[in-house]
Each structure stands twice: as C-alpha cells, then as structure tokens.
Design a protein around this motif. Structure first.
Motif, PDB file in Angstrom:
ATOM      1  N   VAL A  37       0.854  -1.190   0.000  1.00 43.12           N
ATOM      2  CA  VAL A  37       0.000   0.000   0.000  1.00 43.12           C
ATOM      3  C   VAL A  37       0.887   1.235   0.000  1.00 43.12           C
ATOM      4  CG1 VAL A  37      -1.676   1.347   1.332  1.00 43.12           C
ATOM      5  CG2 VAL A  37      -1.936  -1.136   1.132  1.00 43.12           C
ATOM      6  N   ASN A  76      11.887  21.050  -3.926  1.00 41.10           N
ATOM      7  CA  ASN A  76      12.400  22.381  -3.579  1.00 41.10           C
ATOM      8  C   ASN A  76      13.167  22.990  -4.755  1.00 41.10           C
ATOM      9  OD1 ASN A  76      11.436  22.534  -0.934  1.00 41.10           O
ATOM     10  ND2 ASN A  76      13.191  21.409  -0.099  1.00 41.10           N
ATOM     11  N   SER A 134       3.485   1.520   3.127  1.00 47.24           N
ATOM     12  CA  SER A 134       4.430   2.633   2.991  1.00 47.24           C
ATOM     13  C   SER A 134       3.651   3.888   2.612  1.00 47.24           C
ATOM     14  CB  SER A 134       5.498   2.299   1.935  1.00 47.24           C
ATOM     15  OG  SER A 134       6.560   3.222   2.005  1.00 47.24           O
TER      16      SER A 134
HETATM   17  C1  LIG Z   1      10.303  19.403   0.478  1.00 45.44           C
HETATM   18  C2  LIG Z   1      10.844  18.018   0.647  1.00 45.44           C
HETATM   19  C3  LIG Z   1      12.116  17.727   0.202  1.00 45.44           C
HETATM   20  C4  LIG Z   1      12.620  16.424   0.353  1.00 45.44           C
HETATM   21  N1  LIG Z   1      13.879  16.172  -0.098  1.00 45.44           N
HETATM   22  C5  LIG Z   1      14.380  14.928   0.069  1.00 45.44           C
HETATM   23  C6  LIG Z   1      15.681  14.636  -0.413  1.00 45.44           C
HETATM   24  O1  LIG Z   1      16.373  15.479  -0.997  1.00 45.44           O
HETATM   25  N2  LIG Z   1      16.153  13.381  -0.258  1.00 45.44           N
HETATM   26  C7  LIG Z   1      15.412  12.399   0.329  1.00 45.44           C
HETATM   27  O2  LIG Z   1      15.901  11.258   0.425  1.00 45.44           O
HETATM   28  N3  LIG Z   1      14.168  12.651   0.811  1.00 45.44           N
HETATM   29  C8  LIG Z   1      13.645  13.881   0.692  1.00 45.44           C
HETATM   30  N4  LIG Z   1      12.372  14.147   1.148  1.00 45.44           N
HETATM   31  C9  LIG Z   1      11.643  13.121   1.928  1.00 45.44           C
HETATM   32  C10 LIG Z   1      10.961  12.061   1.058  1.00 45.44           C
HETATM   33  O3  LIG Z   1      10.107  12.653   0.106  1.00 45.44           O
HETATM   34  C11 LIG Z   1      10.149  11.114   1.927  1.00 45.44           C
HETATM   35  O4  LIG Z   1      10.911  10.748   3.043  1.00 45.44           O
HETATM   36  C12 LIG Z   1       9.771   9.861   1.156  1.00 45.44           C
HETATM   37  O5  LIG Z   1       8.916  10.214   0.084  1.00 45.44           O
HETATM   38  C13 LIG Z   1       9.110   8.840   2.071  1.00 45.44           C
HETATM   39  O6  LIG Z   1       8.714   7.714   1.327  1.00 45.44           O
HETATM   40  P1  LIG Z   1       7.423   6.906   1.779  1.00 45.44           P
HETATM   41  O7  LIG Z   1       7.341   5.717   0.889  1.00 45.44           O
HETATM   42  O8  LIG Z   1       7.438   6.721   3.248  1.00 45.44           O
HETATM   43  O9  LIG Z   1       6.218   7.918   1.479  1.00 45.44           O
HETATM   44  P2  LIG Z   1       5.789   8.621   0.126  1.00 45.44           P
HETATM   45  O10 LIG Z   1       6.922   8.721  -0.821  1.00 45.44           O
HETATM   46  O11 LIG Z   1       5.071   9.869   0.504  1.00 45.44           O
HETATM   47  O12 LIG Z   1       4.751   7.621  -0.509  1.00 45.44           O
HETATM   48  C14 LIG Z   1       3.525   7.373   0.106  1.00 45.44           C
HETATM   49  C15 LIG Z   1       2.538   6.951  -0.967  1.00 45.44           C
HETATM   50  O13 LIG Z   1       1.459   6.281  -0.331  1.00 45.44           O
HETATM   51  C16 LIG Z   1       0.276   6.650  -0.958  1.00 45.44           C
HETATM   52  N5  LIG Z   1      -0.796   6.421   0.022  1.00 45.44           N
HETATM   53  C17 LIG Z   1      -0.990   7.035   1.204  1.00 45.44           C
HETATM   54  N6  LIG Z   1      -2.068   6.523   1.820  1.00 45.44           N
HETATM   55  C18 LIG Z   1      -2.550   5.558   0.997  1.00 45.44           C
HETATM   56  C19 LIG Z   1      -3.670   4.671   1.081  1.00 45.44           C
HETATM   57  N7  LIG Z   1      -4.506   4.701   2.109  1.00 45.44           N
HETATM   58  N8  LIG Z   1      -3.870   3.824   0.056  1.00 45.44           N
HETATM   59  C20 LIG Z   1      -3.027   3.770  -1.008  1.00 45.44           C
HETATM   60  N9  LIG Z   1      -1.959   4.587  -1.134  1.00 45.44           N
HETATM   61  C21 LIG Z   1      -1.729   5.470  -0.131  1.00 45.44           C
HETATM   62  C22 LIG Z   1       0.477   8.115  -1.343  1.00 45.44           C
HETATM   63  O14 LIG Z   1      -0.377   8.483  -2.423  1.00 45.44           O
HETATM   64  C23 LIG Z   1       1.954   8.125  -1.733  1.00 45.44           C
HETATM   65  O15 LIG Z   1       2.146   7.936  -3.115  1.00 45.44           O
HETATM   66  C24 LIG Z   1      11.833  15.428   0.975  1.00 45.44           C
HETATM   67  C25 LIG Z   1      10.545  15.736   1.421  1.00 45.44           C
HETATM   68  C26 LIG Z   1      10.056  17.021   1.260  1.00 45.44           C
HETATM   69  C27 LIG Z   1       8.660  17.328   1.717  1.00 45.44           C
END
Ligand SMILES: Cc1cc2nc3c(=O)[nH]c(=O)nc-3n(C[C@H](O)[C@H](O)[C@H](O)COP(=O)(O)OP(=O)(O)OC[C@H]3O[C@@H](n4cnc5c(N)ncnc54)[C@H](O)[C@@H]3O)c2cc1C
Length: 423
Positions: A37, A76, A134
């Motif tokens: 997810v 950014n 995730s």
């Molecule tokens: C301004 C900014 C700059 C950043 N710069 C960096 C950087 O330079 N380097 C770096 O390594 N990290 C950076 N990050 C951090 C990085 O974006 C996150 O840490 C990373 O995306 C986390 O991955 P994730 O899989 O946990 O969540 P995400 O990448 O946010 O993925 C979560 C996904 O889950 C989906 N989702 C949520 N709930 C549900 C549901 N109920 N059902 C189905 N799908 C769902 C969402 O649609 C989304 O696509 C930055 C963040 C920000 C805000």
C-alpha cells in the motif's frame, strides 16, 4: 491478534529458520501474495524488488491512488527554478509492464488483520500473505491552531509534492515587491529534516533575483535544525539580510495561523504575510493507524532486521510512517528500508537466502546555484532500533568547486534512485 514485542523479536531472530521454511502457498493455493500500500519511495521500491528478485514466484499488488507520483525530493529545486515539475514526475507503467506488478489505482481504506485482506475505497478487497504499508505521512490535526487541511489552498504545506508545490511556487513568483514569506516549520520528528531549510534557500534564490527587498521569516518550534551551520552560513553569504530564523525560545510558540487574512500570531504579535507555508506536525499515513500498527505517538514501530510491524508479523512498514530508530525520514531511507523488507519477505515466502540488514542514507540540499551540501550515515539493525554506525557532513567554509561537486553528486543520486524505485 496483537503479538507481544517479545514474540515479534523472537520471530525476527528466527529469520534464519524462516529462510529454511517451505514456500508458503497463497490464500487460494496459488503463488504467495504480497500487497503493497503506497507507491512512493518505499512502496515502489519494495514492489519492484519483490517482483524482480522473485522472478515470478510472488504475486505482487501495488495499491496507489495517483497515476503520477511527484517526488518530494527535488521539489524544492522546482520551487527555486532549477527543475521542471515534469522532471520530478514518475508513472507506474514500467512496474506493471516490465515487472508484472498488479498496479491498482485506488485508496486502501482498511486492513482486516484476521482475514488478511485490504479493503479498497472502490469497494474491492485484496487478500495478502504479507502486507507492506508505505503510506508516508499525514498531518496531526490541530497542531497549527487555526490551520487545517481545508486551508491548504491559501496557506499551502507543499509537504506532499504535486499541485501543492505548484501552488507554492506560483505564490512565491507573484509575491508583491518587498513582501513577506512566512514558513511555519514543523516539530520533530518530520519528513526530511533539512527539507524546510533547503526550501527557504530556494525561495530566497527566487526572491533575490525577482524581489530583493522581500523578507523570509521562519517560525520554528525547534531550537536547532539539520545542517543549521551550513544553511545559516549560506543564507548570510548568498542572501544577506533576507532570512530570519526565529525559534520558540525567542518568540514563544506559534499561537495561530489565520488563512483568511494571511496572518500568523506569534508571541502576541500579528504578522501580516504575503505567502505562508504551513508545515504542520506529522504522523504516519492514516492507513497505518487504521491497520492498528501505530503507537501512541502516531508512528509504526518496526523490527529493524525485517521492517516487520512490532504489532503484526504479517505486516511490514516502511519509510516515513515508521518508528525505527536513528534514520531520518527521507526518500533514500525509505528506499534502503524497502530492500531490507523485500529480502525478508522473499525469504519468508519463497525460502530464498536472507542477508543481514544494512541501511544507508544521504540527504543533499541546494543552498544556491551550484552550492550543494550533504549529510549522511550508515546503519545496521539491532534488536531495539536501526542504529547509526558512522556518518559524515559537509563542512562550513568549503570551496566552490567542492560545493559544485556535491550538487552534481545529488543529480546523479536523483536519477539513480528514481530508476531504482520505478524501473
Ligand atoms: C520538500 C521536501 C524535500 C525532500 N527532499 C528529500 C531529499 O532530498 N532526499 C530524500 O531522500 N528525501 C527527501 N524528502 C523526503 C521524502 O520525500 C520522503 O521521506 C519519502 O517520500 C518517504 O517515502 P514513503 O514511501 O514513506 O512515502 P511517500 O513517498 O510519501 O509515498 C507514500 C505513498 O502512499 C500513498 N498512500 C498514502 N495513503 C494511501 C492509502 N490509504 N492507500 C493507497 N496509497 C496510499 C500516497 O499516495 C503516496 O504515493 C523530501 C521531502 C520534502 C517534503
């Protein structure tokens, strides 16, 4: 249903036994089923590695509502005019066509841990042998008094990339001459520790060129922040007099944001702003809470060696949603954790060899044209947490050539890691 921490730890320690176990048959005696997810940094990576490395032995379904994922990483740089929005957009086409992943564009709205099914907003339900969550972050309601998600089109957070980032850029680009940009920074822990401060650098870069009398105020509930010395050195050198960082000890906590009048109230004083970027306090994406795998602080505790939830051994949690120890909430960290989880899940479901968990992370930030800085570390799994074993950070006073090289390194990282996630 919930297992004690001890039994989960015992399960993790028995990883070697799991690897020797016979292949688990799926719910309908077909292939074992893994449902992922969230198709972001963690979810896309784990789905791709599971499908690629199991060579068809696993049935992998990825549930993600959007068809285009905009990376927060490098968003950014889009604000600063260094990237286009298209260049940070990724689709799920290759994961489906080249890796055979069943990509379902829908929201997961519930998890039945006894029946091992995920309910979808569209009405369906998907069975799993292992579930990976995730979902990234959600905001803590009420953490910025006066602001809630319905105000995001007046005071954008831009902490989930895409239309929010576009809106924030449009607001910055059209700020009145000599106007005020306010950032309400988040408390720890939050997604991307240097993210707000890289954003300030990028906004300052735009304003310096277009609107040099404009001011940037950061209202911060923290008394220090990631790469602080590097950012503050950069702001003084490149944007003198433009950026004021105000922590709570100086101003008192933020009392109110007023989206209708574009005001923020701090220390009894009302500041009228032209743009207000509100980045609220954060917690795990809501589906983790609905699945019952979050703690009292709103994050999902995990077993570091496998990224299994401490509350349910059939669920793995990745990335920002986790409470894991020393790693920052970053895209690099989520990608690194996803590979550990993929390895453990394949081991459990197909009997493949499980390698010891190792993790790494580097966070690059751009301060101004060709002026990149970085911080990073290596980690390993202990029974208690993902523990930092070594680290590095850019130094203040570095020469321009090194800063340029650091920025160029980040460009290579972006293209490499997004290919690692989306194929
Ligand atoms: C301004 C900014 C700059 C950043 N710069 C960096 C950087 O330079 N380097 C770096 O390594 N990290 C950076 N990050 C951090 C990085 O974006 C996150 O840490 C990373 O995306 C986390 O991955 P994730 O899989 O946990 O969540 P995400 O990448 O946010 O993925 C979560 C996904 O889950 C989906 N989702 C949520 N709930 C549900 C549901 N109920 N059902 C189905 N799908 C769902 C969402 O649609 C989304 O696509 C930055 C963040 C920000 C805000």
């Amino acid at each position: 249903m919930s297992l004690s921490r001890r039994s989960i730890l015992k399960g993790a320690a028995a990883g070697a036994v799991l690897t020797a176990a016979p292949m688990v048959m799926g719910a309908n005696h077909g292939k074992p089923k893994v449902v992922v997810v969230g198709g972001g940094a963690g979810g896309a990576t784990v789905a791709r590695y599971l499908a690629k490395d199991s060579k068809g032995a696993l049935d992998v379904t990825l549930v993600e509502p959007t068809r285009t994922y905009y990376t927060c990483f490098f968003s950014n740089l889009y604000l600063g005019g260094f990237r286009t929005l298209d260049s940070i957009a990724h689709s799920y086409g290759k994961l489906a066509s080249e890796y055979g992943i069943n990509v379902v564009h829908d929201w997961a709205v519930g998890v039945d841990r006894d029946k091992k099914t995920v309910a979808l907003a569209g009405g369906g339900s998907v069975p799993y042998d292992r579930l990976v969550l995730s979902p990234g972050i959600d905001f803590v309601e009420g953490s910025v008094p006066g602001w809630d998600i319905s105000a995001q089109n007046k005071m954008p957070h831009a902490y989930k990339a895409g239309s929010q980032t576009e809106l924030l850029k449009a607001q910055v680009d059209s700020m009145r001459e000599g106007g005020v940009f306010v950032m309400v920074a988040p408390p720890n822990p939050y997604r991307c520790p240097p993210g707000p401060y890289e954003r300030v650098s990028m906004v300052a870069h735009v304003l310096k060129a277009k609107n040099p009398k404009a001011k940037i105020l950061i209202f911060d509930p923290k008394d220090k922040f990631s790469k602080q010395g590097l950012f503050q050195e950069g702001w003084e050198a490149r944007y003198p007099g433009m950026v004021d960082w105000l922590d709570a000890s100086f101003t008192g906590p933020l009392q109110e944001a007023r989206p209708d009048s574009m005001e923020v109230v701090v220390g009894g004083e009302v500041t009228k702003a032209d743009v207000v970027n509100v980045i609220p306090a954060q917690k795990a994406g809501r589906i983790a809470e609905l699945a019952g795998v979050t703690d009292e602080k709103g994050w999902a505790p995990v077993v570091p060696a496998t990224m299994q939830s401490r509350m349910d051994e059939n669920i793995h949690v990745l990335g920002d949603a986790t409470n894991q120890g020393d790693m920052p909430k970053s895209g690099f960290a989520a990608n690194s954790q996803a590979k550990v989880a993929a390895n453990a899940i394949r081991g459990a479901l197909t009997g493949s060899k499980v390698f010891p968990a190792k993790f790494s992370n580097t966070c690059w930030s751009l301060i101004d044209t060709d002026n990149g800085v970085k911080v990073g570390a290596a980690y390993e799994a202990t029974p208690e947490k993902i523990a930092k074993t070594s680290g590095f950070i850019s130094q203040t006073g570095e020469d321009a050539a090194l800063r340029k090289q650091t920025f160029e390194e980040s460009l290579g990282w972006y293209s490499g890691i997004t290919t690692d996630m989306f194929g």
